[in-house]
Design an enzyme around this catalytic site. Structure first.
Site, PDB file in Angstrom:
ATOM      1  N   HIS A   1     -12.399 -43.501   0.757  1.00  0.00           N
ATOM      2  CA  HIS A   1     -12.117 -42.177   0.210  1.00  0.00           C
ATOM      3  C   HIS A   1     -12.330 -41.171   1.337  1.00  0.00           C
ATOM      4  O   HIS A   1     -13.446 -41.003   1.835  1.00  0.00           O
ATOM      5  CB  HIS A   1     -13.063 -41.888  -0.964  1.00  0.00           C
TER       6      HIS A   1
ATOM      7  N   LYS B   1      -4.389 -35.618  -7.248  1.00  0.00           N
ATOM      8  CA  LYS B   1      -4.857 -34.716  -6.195  1.00  0.00           C
ATOM      9  C   LYS B   1      -4.831 -35.465  -4.876  1.00  0.00           C
ATOM     10  O   LYS B   1      -5.509 -36.480  -4.719  1.00  0.00           O
ATOM     11  CB  LYS B   1      -6.269 -34.201  -6.496  1.00  0.00           C
TER      12      LYS B   1
ATOM     13  N   ASP C   1      -5.899 -30.982  -1.938  1.00  0.00           N
ATOM     14  CA  ASP C   1      -7.247 -30.513  -1.607  1.00  0.00           C
ATOM     15  C   ASP C   1      -7.406 -30.600  -0.100  1.00  0.00           C
ATOM     16  O   ASP C   1      -7.380 -31.689   0.482  1.00  0.00           O
ATOM     17  CB  ASP C   1      -8.300 -31.378  -2.305  1.00  0.00           C
TER      18      ASP C   1
ATOM     19  N   GLU D   1     -11.204 -33.967 -13.082  1.00  0.00           N
ATOM     20  CA  GLU D   1     -10.878 -35.073 -12.175  1.00  0.00           C
ATOM     21  C   GLU D   1     -11.986 -36.134 -12.173  1.00  0.00           C
ATOM     22  O   GLU D   1     -12.183 -36.822 -11.164  1.00  0.00           O
ATOM     23  CB  GLU D   1     -10.630 -34.565 -10.760  1.00  0.00           C
TER      24      GLU D   1
ATOM     25  N   ASP E   1     -13.659 -23.893  -4.437  1.00  0.00           N
ATOM     26  CA  ASP E   1     -14.623 -24.971  -4.702  1.00  0.00           C
ATOM     27  C   ASP E   1     -15.883 -24.748  -3.893  1.00  0.00           C
ATOM     28  O   ASP E   1     -16.826 -24.105  -4.364  1.00  0.00           O
ATOM     29  CB  ASP E   1     -14.001 -26.329  -4.392  1.00  0.00           C
TER      30      ASP E   1
ATOM     31  N   LYS F   1     -18.802 -27.836 -11.025  1.00  0.00           N
ATOM     32  CA  LYS F   1     -19.539 -29.058 -10.709  1.00  0.00           C
ATOM     33  C   LYS F   1     -21.024 -28.841 -10.948  1.00  0.00           C
ATOM     34  O   LYS F   1     -21.583 -27.807 -10.560  1.00  0.00           O
ATOM     35  CB  LYS F   1     -19.335 -29.469  -9.244  1.00  0.00           C
TER      36      LYS F   1
ATOM     37  N   LYS G   1      -5.705 -35.686  -1.030  1.00  0.00           N
ATOM     38  CA  LYS G   1      -6.613 -35.147  -0.021  1.00  0.00           C
ATOM     39  C   LYS G   1      -5.874 -35.031   1.313  1.00  0.00           C
ATOM     40  O   LYS G   1      -5.320 -36.019   1.820  1.00  0.00           O
ATOM     41  CB  LYS G   1      -7.818 -36.069   0.141  1.00  0.00           C
TER      42      LYS G   1
ATOM     43  N   GLU H   1      -6.469 -26.536  -3.242  1.00  0.00           N
ATOM     44  CA  GLU H   1      -7.925 -26.391  -3.301  1.00  0.00           C
ATOM     45  C   GLU H   1      -8.523 -26.107  -1.932  1.00  0.00           C
ATOM     46  O   GLU H   1      -8.240 -26.804  -0.962  1.00  0.00           O
ATOM     47  CB  GLU H   1      -8.552 -27.666  -3.877  1.00  0.00           C
TER      48      GLU H   1
END
Length: 373
Positions: A21, A166, A197, A326, A248, A272, A168, A223
């Protein structure tokens, strides 16, 4: 029934992910958490979780610092109070340690879980009750390999698990990111909605060059394109972008949300627990954001089923959640920390049912994956 908090324990747990990731500033193949267990005088227990991404790269917290601050400062501050005294617990933790939002959220989540289990009530009831028990769920494409990401997205669409993705970007040169993004859109764009993002990966000048191209491609939401430290740059970009920008990393506290709203630094806010420092403060942040006209997005930090359930308890109680959530974290782990798992069906994530957070922690898995040193 005695709801006095008698013990608070914490562990660091390292869980391998099914694939890498990638973010603009790090890559992980193993996700780390701090798991908190609260034990009440009546014998009931509750669990909470704090997540990070690649150590203190996403924020100042690492699992090592989170655990240390829970053990030395936060746990002693709330021992002896009633688990249902949520506001008091928040005040006591605020006096014991500045910021440390992820650590505070983990302790508060465990208090909500323990109190709910002891009383036979869902944690969402302490937040005003549910207005939804399921919500649209987003999947992140973040391996950096377009072929793998296209295959992954197609599988999610076919299984009716996710139809918003989404992507990245920000970890390569912008033109390479755009090329990869075009390949993904060409493969799935007709069937799915796509968000990007950038994770603060672009300068303001770079964003000015490439935001129009993202708009032309039909991207639904962008984002945090530039540094969280430069809210004014976010505001300038938001004023020139035809695609809504999501704030964010630039907004952790309620005061941050007020500043973002005052500057018009975006039109969507990512919510979050690790930013707000607890379930109650997360709901407050949502209220402040809504008052400024922000649309709301349920963000995640690759939480396990424990952290996901805590977030869903809050998200289910919000009057509005325009972008869904998400919280795909449990699905990217090689194995989750709860029994049964979170339910993903018909492009939605479904809230666990039952008292507290509605989950059963797999203590055997927790013990096996707990860091030994």
């Amino acid at each position: 029934m005695d709801l006095t908090v008698r013990a608070i324990e914490s562990w660091i747990v390292d869980v391998p992910t099914a694939r890498p990731h990638k973010l603009s500033n790090t890559q992980i193949a193993c996700q780390s958490y701090v798991i908190v267990r609260v034990t009440l005088a009546c014998g009931e227990t509750g669990y909470g979780e704090a997540a990070t991404l690649g150590g203190p790269r996403w924020s100042e917290s690492s699992v090592e610092s989170i655990k240390a601050n829970i053990d030395v400062y936060l746990a002693p501050a709330v021992l002896g109070i009633r688990a249902t005294d949520f506001e008091l617990a928040s005040l006591l933790m605020a006096s014991a340690a500045q910021r440390n939002f992820a650590a505070k959220a983990a302790v508060e989540s465990a208090l909500f879980d323990a109190a709910g289990r002891a009383l036979g009530l869902p944690a969402s009831l302490f937040l005003g009750g549910q207005v939804r028990n399921a919500m649209e769920v987003i999947w992140a494409l973040a391996s950096g390999d377009a072929d793998q990401e296209i295959e992954e997205a197609r599988a999610k669409l076919a299984a009716r698990e996710h139809r918003t993705f989404k992507v990245k970007i920000g970890f390569r040169e912008p033109r390479e990111d755009i090329s990869r993004l075009r390949r993904i859109l060409d493969a799935i764009g007709g069937e799915a909605r796509v968000i990007v993002d950038i994770n603060q990966g672009w300068s303001e000048a770079t964003a000015l060059r490439f935001l129009p191209e993202l708009a032309e491609m039909g991207i639904a939401l962008i984002e945090q394109p530039c540094s969280a430290l430069n809210m004014e740059a976010m505001a300038r970009l938001a004023g020139r972008s035809n695609v809504p920008l999501m704030v964010d990393e630039a907004a952790f506290t309620g005061q941050d949300v007020i500043r973002a709203g005052t500057l018009a630094a975006g039109s969507v806010l990512s919510l979050k627990l690790v930013k707000s420092g607890g379930l109650i403060e997360l709901k407050r942040a949502a209220g402040i954001a809504a008052a400024f006209g922000f649309e709301l997005y349920g963000g995640c930090l690759l939480e396990s089923g424990i952290g996901t359930a805590a977030h869903l308890a809050v998200f289910s109680s919000l009057p509005r959640l325009e972008w869904g959530t998400e919280h795909f974290g449990p699905r990217i782990l090689v194995e989750d920390l709860i029994r049964g798992g979170i339910v993903y069906r018909d492009f939605q994530i479904h809230c666990p049912e039952g008292p507290g957070l509605g989950i059963e922690v797999n203590e055997d898995t927790l013990s096996r994956l707990a860091r030994k040193t």
